[in-house]
Design a protein around this motif. Structure first.
Motif: not given
Length: 89
Positions: A10-14, A22-23, A28-30
């Motif tokens: 599981m990663t967040e991109v800011h 990101f999965s 997949v979500a924002a």
């Protein structure tokens, strides 16, 4: 742009105006910062059980709207800027 690992696979991109979950390697979500406030979105595409758990954990307690997978793909597109990235047709 900042990247932060928030869990196993599981990663967040800011990026300016949004944080994208990101999965594995798929957005997949924002969380999107709009003029009317912060809105949360999740993909309407059904993926693996693990991806569903990632989305559920990340959006826990948030009101969200489902969007087509293309919405998330569009959020993370790299665009040519100042000639630094070649534009391919």
């Amino acid at each position: 742009m900042k990247i932060r690992q928030v869990g196993a696979n599981m990663t967040e991109v800011h990026i300016p105006g949004a944080t994208i979950l990101f999965s594995y390697e798929t957005p997949v979500a924002a969380q999107v910062f709009e003029k009317t406030g912060v809105r949360y979105y999740r993909t309407e595409k059904r993926g693996s059980t693990t991806t569903s758990k990632h989305i559920g954990k990340w959006l826990d307690g948030c009101k969200f709207t489902e969007k087509p997978q293309e919405f998330f793909e569009h959020l993370v597109q790299v665009k040519p800027m100042d000639g630094l990235i070649p534009a391919y047709v």
